[in-house]
Design a protein around this motif. Structure first.
Motif, PDB file in Angstrom:
ATOM      1  N   TYR A   1     -51.556 -36.093   0.292  1.00 40.83           N
ATOM      2  CA  TYR A   1     -50.138 -36.475   0.384  1.00 40.83           C
ATOM      3  C   TYR A   1     -49.433 -35.767  -0.773  1.00 40.83           C
ATOM      4  O   TYR A   1     -49.620 -36.124  -1.936  1.00 40.83           O
ATOM      5  CB  TYR A   1     -49.969 -37.999   0.262  1.00 40.83           C
ATOM      6  CG  TYR A   1     -49.988 -38.711   1.589  1.00 40.83           C
ATOM      7  CD1 TYR A   1     -48.851 -39.354   2.081  1.00 40.83           C
ATOM      8  CD2 TYR A   1     -51.139 -38.735   2.373  1.00 40.83           C
ATOM      9  CE1 TYR A   1     -48.873 -40.007   3.313  1.00 40.83           C
ATOM     10  CE2 TYR A   1     -51.170 -39.384   3.598  1.00 40.83           C
ATOM     11  CZ  TYR A   1     -50.031 -40.017   4.061  1.00 40.83           C
ATOM     12  OH  TYR A   1     -50.045 -40.671   5.289  1.00 40.83           O
TER      13      TYR A   1
ATOM     14  N   SER B   1     -44.338 -34.010  -3.911  1.00 40.55           N
ATOM     15  CA  SER B   1     -42.907 -34.046  -3.594  1.00 40.55           C
ATOM     16  C   SER B   1     -42.600 -35.064  -2.502  1.00 40.55           C
ATOM     17  O   SER B   1     -41.532 -35.688  -2.504  1.00 40.55           O
ATOM     18  CB  SER B   1     -42.419 -32.653  -3.168  1.00 40.55           C
ATOM     19  OG  SER B   1     -43.216 -32.152  -2.112  1.00 40.55           O
ATOM     20  N   PHE B   2     -43.550 -35.258  -1.582  1.00 38.66           N
ATOM     21  CA  PHE B   2     -43.327 -36.255  -0.532  1.00 38.66           C
ATOM     22  C   PHE B   2     -43.464 -37.676  -1.096  1.00 38.66           C
ATOM     23  O   PHE B   2     -42.636 -38.549  -0.809  1.00 38.66           O
ATOM     24  CB  PHE B   2     -44.314 -36.057   0.615  1.00 38.66           C
ATOM     25  CG  PHE B   2     -44.281 -37.171   1.629  1.00 38.66           C
ATOM     26  CD1 PHE B   2     -43.193 -37.314   2.495  1.00 38.66           C
ATOM     27  CD2 PHE B   2     -45.302 -38.107   1.701  1.00 38.66           C
ATOM     28  CE1 PHE B   2     -43.144 -38.359   3.412  1.00 38.66           C
ATOM     29  CE2 PHE B   2     -45.263 -39.147   2.614  1.00 38.66           C
ATOM     30  CZ  PHE B   2     -44.178 -39.269   3.469  1.00 38.66           C
ATOM     31  N   VAL B   3     -44.494 -37.902  -1.918  1.00 35.68           N
ATOM     32  CA  VAL B   3     -44.720 -39.242  -2.472  1.00 35.68           C
ATOM     33  C   VAL B   3     -43.540 -39.669  -3.336  1.00 35.68           C
ATOM     34  O   VAL B   3     -43.179 -40.852  -3.388  1.00 35.68           O
ATOM     35  CB  VAL B   3     -46.043 -39.282  -3.266  1.00 35.68           C
ATOM     36  CG1 VAL B   3     -46.229 -40.627  -3.966  1.00 35.68           C
ATOM     37  CG2 VAL B   3     -47.228 -39.016  -2.329  1.00 35.68           C
ATOM     38  N   LYS B   4     -42.882 -38.702  -3.983  1.00 37.24           N
ATOM     39  CA  LYS B   4     -41.711 -39.027  -4.814  1.00 37.24           C
ATOM     40  C   LYS B   4     -40.569 -39.618  -3.991  1.00 37.24           C
ATOM     41  O   LYS B   4     -39.715 -40.328  -4.525  1.00 37.24           O
ATOM     42  CB  LYS B   4     -41.222 -37.775  -5.539  1.00 37.24           C
ATOM     43  CG  LYS B   4     -42.082 -37.379  -6.726  1.00 37.24           C
ATOM     44  CD  LYS B   4     -41.503 -36.143  -7.400  1.00 37.24           C
ATOM     45  CE  LYS B   4     -42.355 -35.733  -8.597  1.00 37.24           C
ATOM     46  NZ  LYS B   4     -41.824 -34.514  -9.258  1.00 37.24           N
ATOM     47  N   THR B   5     -40.558 -39.324  -2.691  1.00 39.20           N
ATOM     48  CA  THR B   5     -39.484 -39.837  -1.843  1.00 39.20           C
ATOM     49  C   THR B   5     -39.730 -41.266  -1.382  1.00 39.20           C
ATOM     50  O   THR B   5     -38.830 -41.908  -0.826  1.00 39.20           O
ATOM     51  CB  THR B   5     -39.316 -38.945  -0.592  1.00 39.20           C
ATOM     52  OG1 THR B   5     -40.480 -39.069   0.249  1.00 39.20           O
ATOM     53  CG2 THR B   5     -39.110 -37.490  -0.982  1.00 39.20           C
ATOM     54  N   LEU B   6     -40.957 -41.768  -1.619  1.00 40.25           N
ATOM     55  CA  LEU B   6     -41.309 -43.110  -1.161  1.00 40.25           C
ATOM     56  C   LEU B   6     -40.761 -44.162  -2.117  1.00 40.25           C
ATOM     57  O   LEU B   6     -40.731 -43.965  -3.333  1.00 40.25           O
ATOM     58  CB  LEU B   6     -42.823 -43.248  -1.031  1.00 40.25           C
ATOM     59  CG  LEU B   6     -43.519 -42.239  -0.107  1.00 40.25           C
ATOM     60  CD1 LEU B   6     -45.020 -42.465  -0.100  1.00 40.25           C
ATOM     61  CD2 LEU B   6     -42.965 -42.324   1.317  1.00 40.25           C
TER      62      LEU B   6
ATOM     63  N   GLY C   1     -44.885 -28.924   0.511  1.00 45.63           N
ATOM     64  CA  GLY C   1     -44.787 -30.273  -0.047  1.00 45.63           C
ATOM     65  C   GLY C   1     -44.099 -31.244   0.883  1.00 45.63           C
ATOM     66  O   GLY C   1     -43.159 -31.950   0.483  1.00 45.63           O
ATOM     67  N   VAL C   2     -44.554 -31.282   2.105  1.00 43.14           N
ATOM     68  CA  VAL C   2     -43.902 -32.119   3.128  1.00 43.14           C
ATOM     69  C   VAL C   2     -44.842 -33.234   3.573  1.00 43.14           C
ATOM     70  O   VAL C   2     -46.001 -33.299   3.175  1.00 43.14           O
ATOM     71  CB  VAL C   2     -43.492 -31.254   4.340  1.00 43.14           C
ATOM     72  CG1 VAL C   2     -42.434 -30.233   3.927  1.00 43.14           C
ATOM     73  CG2 VAL C   2     -44.717 -30.554   4.945  1.00 43.14           C
ATOM     74  N   ALA C   3     -44.327 -34.115   4.411  1.00 44.73           N
ATOM     75  CA  ALA C   3     -45.131 -35.224   4.930  1.00 44.73           C
ATOM     76  C   ALA C   3     -46.287 -34.688   5.778  1.00 44.73           C
ATOM     77  O   ALA C   3     -46.168 -33.647   6.425  1.00 44.73           O
ATOM     78  CB  ALA C   3     -44.264 -36.144   5.771  1.00 44.73           C
TER      79      ALA C   3
ATOM     80  N   TYR D   1     -46.708 -31.197   8.054  1.00 42.75           N
ATOM     81  CA  TYR D   1     -47.599 -30.046   7.827  1.00 42.75           C
ATOM     82  C   TYR D   1     -48.708 -29.970   8.871  1.00 42.75           C
ATOM     83  O   TYR D   1     -49.394 -28.952   8.995  1.00 42.75           O
ATOM     84  CB  TYR D   1     -48.142 -29.996   6.402  1.00 42.75           C
ATOM     85  CG  TYR D   1     -49.179 -31.008   5.957  1.00 42.75           C
ATOM     86  CD1 TYR D   1     -50.427 -31.122   6.583  1.00 42.75           C
ATOM     87  CD2 TYR D   1     -48.950 -31.811   4.834  1.00 42.75           C
ATOM     88  CE1 TYR D   1     -51.385 -32.011   6.131  1.00 42.75           C
ATOM     89  CE2 TYR D   1     -49.911 -32.705   4.369  1.00 42.75           C
ATOM     90  CZ  TYR D   1     -51.131 -32.807   5.018  1.00 42.75           C
ATOM     91  OH  TYR D   1     -52.091 -33.686   4.571  1.00 42.75           O
TER      92      TYR D   1
ATOM     93  N   ASP E   1     -48.030 -40.940   7.830  1.00 43.37           N
ATOM     94  CA  ASP E   1     -47.127 -40.860   6.662  1.00 43.37           C
ATOM     95  C   ASP E   1     -47.034 -42.182   5.898  1.00 43.37           C
ATOM     96  O   ASP E   1     -46.048 -42.442   5.210  1.00 43.37           O
ATOM     97  CB  ASP E   1     -45.714 -40.406   7.074  1.00 43.37           C
ATOM     98  CG  ASP E   1     -45.709 -39.000   7.661  1.00 43.37           C
ATOM     99  OD1 ASP E   1     -46.708 -38.272   7.472  1.00 43.37           O
ATOM    100  OD2 ASP E   1     -44.703 -38.623   8.304  1.00 43.37           O
TER     101      ASP E   1
END
Length: 528
Positions: free
Chosen positions: A439, A442-447, A473-475, A479, A506
């Motif tokens: 994961y 950059s994606f985890v930072k959006t959680l 760096g996507v979900a 990817y 995700d």
């Protein structure tokens, strides 16, 4: 406590009775330091005591005194070896002696020391200088080389003005009357010598035990340090050349194989002939250990090994005489693998390593003899999902290295194409660029509510930098489109990475819980 006059010191060296053991380092002082030593002796400043080891047993091999090859002793006993004070003794001998020819390959600039008759008498500044022949001014500079050469001194003094002759005569008297303090250690116990040498080392450089042992075991046909260098070259094609950089590890393996005990003290008490005649057992033990680690545990370099000390009991097990190959039966192989995983996952060598290693050596010897063995039978903790949720990925730690080897057992595949990852090449160049987040950061930072650190082990997998950059760096659900589209191939990639297809939901927290459980289950399978 005893002391020497300079004349006695020169005679002792010249007669071959004061020698430099091979474990001493070479002469490193420059001309300025030598000149300051002469100034200190002249002015009566303390220069420190020499430490001399007196023994009835002459070493088979010793070192030159600076550029001078020391003569064979003129009498049999005793022999004095200089443990501390080599730079001072070499300087004094090189400056004043005129009989022994120096080795032409060594520079002698530092030996040309002169007293400057025109220099002011100053407590701080030196009145002694090192000069090349074309820098010498007569009568200003008088060579110290002549102070203990009766004929040469008298000849040089003829024709000097009376005031200068009296000044030179006074300087010579200071050196002929000077006393060099010395402490004497009389023993034939080499272990005691090693300990003393280590404790009095004034430069703060750790004792080079390998050089000590080289001295103890040397013969015209056998040089321990060279044997280790050759062994390192033999291990290089297999990724274990770094073993040669760890002389302490090599020595402990050697001691364990030859004496059943990994302590250096034990090896030092062995007969030199025994070390020489059985060194092939050390070679076979290390090579067998490396071969076993590569073929059964995917350990492709010393850096991959969670604890380098694991090599010690393994070398004991695989050591055989006369280059014969040990046949490992199924019971022995299973016991060693189980011991390996229990030791690594429980970081067993982190606490009381000497005692633990000795216990494992004894168990390895019993296993090797097909006798009842307790190898791997010790209190250990079962793996829990929390291990993989809470521990973070740090390349150099014992637990991360163990985790990497756990992943390697599954024979991971590339995330883009599903082709096999070359573990040998990947793990030889062991670094964090070969491992990335399942994961992405950059994606985890959006959680809004991640329960676990993005760097936890449960979120890390074999993945090259190229694959990681391609996935982006996507979900995971995004990817996924960049992976091999066939569902069966995707499933195979995931299963070889301890993942379920639910990774594409995700849901970071659920994924970490699920994968940590899979990793813990596999860790326990390996330990049980």
């Amino acid at each position: 406590m005893d002391d020497f006059s300079i004349r006695q010191l020169l005679s002792h060296v010249k007669d071959g009775l004061l020698r430099i053991p091979t474990f001493q380092r070479g002469f490193v002082w420059d001309a300025e330091k030598v000149a300051f030593l002469m100034d200190s002796i002249y002015k009566g400043y303390p220069i420190g005591s020499l430490l001399i080891w007196r023994t009835r047993e002459q070493l088979d091999y010793d070192r030159k005194l600076g550029p001078f090859v020391l003569p064979t002793p003129k009498k049999e006993y005793p022999i004095d070896y200089l443990l501390d004070g080599q730079q001072r003794v070499t300087s004094i001998f090189g400056v004043f002696q005129t009989e022994i020819q120096q080795d032409e390959r060594d520079s002698s600039d530092w030996m040309n020391i002169y007293f400057d008759l025109y220099a002011k008498s100053d407590a701080q500044e030196s009145q002694f200088v090192a000069l090349a022949p074309d820098q010498v001014e007569s009568p200003r500079h008088f060579p110290l080389k002549l102070f203990f050469n009766v004929g040469g001194f008298g000849k040089a003094m003829r024709g000097l003005p009376e005031d200068l002759a009296l000044q030179i005569d006074a300087v010579q008297t200071k050196f002929t009357e000077a006393r060099i303090p010395a402490e004497l250690l009389t023993t034939d116990d080499k272990t005691t010598v090693a300990i003393v040498f280590e404790r009095v080392n004034r430069r703060g450089v750790p004792l080079d035990t390998l050089q000590l042992l080289t001295a103890w075991t040397w013969s015209q046909e056998f040089h321990l340090q060279k044997q280790f260098e050759n062994l390192t070259l033999d291990l290089k094609p297999f990724g274990f050349q770094d073993v040669g950089d760890d002389s302490n590890l090599l020595i402990r393996c050697c001691s364990a194989v030859l004496a059943g005990n990994a302590s250096t003290d034990t090896l030092m008490k062995l007969n030199g002939a025994s070390v020489r005649s059985r060194f092939n057992e050390v070679e076979s033990g290390l090579k067998g250990a490396v071969d076993f680690l590569r073929n059964n545990l995917h350990v492709y370099s010393l850096e991959n090994l969670p604890s380098p000390s694991i090599l010690i009991p393994l070398a004991v097990f695989f050591a055989t005489p006369n280059e014969s190959q040990l046949r490992v039966n199924h019971t022995q192989k299973s016991a060693i693998i189980r011991w390996f995983w229990r030791t690594c996952f429980n970081r067993r060598y982190n606490s009381q390593p000497a005692k633990t290693i000795q216990s494992d050596i004894e168990s390895m010897l019993k296993l090797k003899a097909n006798e009842p063995s307790n190898l791997g039978i010790f209190p250990y903790n079962q793996a829990t999902p929390e291990w993989f949720k809470l521990e973070q990925f740090r390349v150099g730690t014992v637990f991360t290295k163990t985790f990497v080897l756990l992943l390697a057992q599954k024979k991971p595949l590339t995330f883009i194409s599903g082709s096999p990852i070359s573990l040998a090449s990947t793990l030889k160049s062991y670094n964090k660029n070969e491992f990335h987040h399942l994961y992405p950061k950059s994606f985890v930072k959006t959680l809004s509510n991640p329960s676990y650190d993005v760097n936890c082990l449960a979120n890390i997998s074999f993945m090259s930098r190229v694959d990681n950059n391609t996935l982006g760096g996507v979900a995971p659900s995004v990817y996924r489109a960049k992976m091999e589209p066939k569902p069966e191939v995707q499933f195979k990639i995931l299963s070889h990475a301890f993942c379920y297809p639910t990774i594409f939901n995700d849901d970071f927290n659920a994924f970490i819980d699920e994968r940590a459980t899979l990793l813990a289950n596999e860790a326990n399978r390996l330990m049980n």
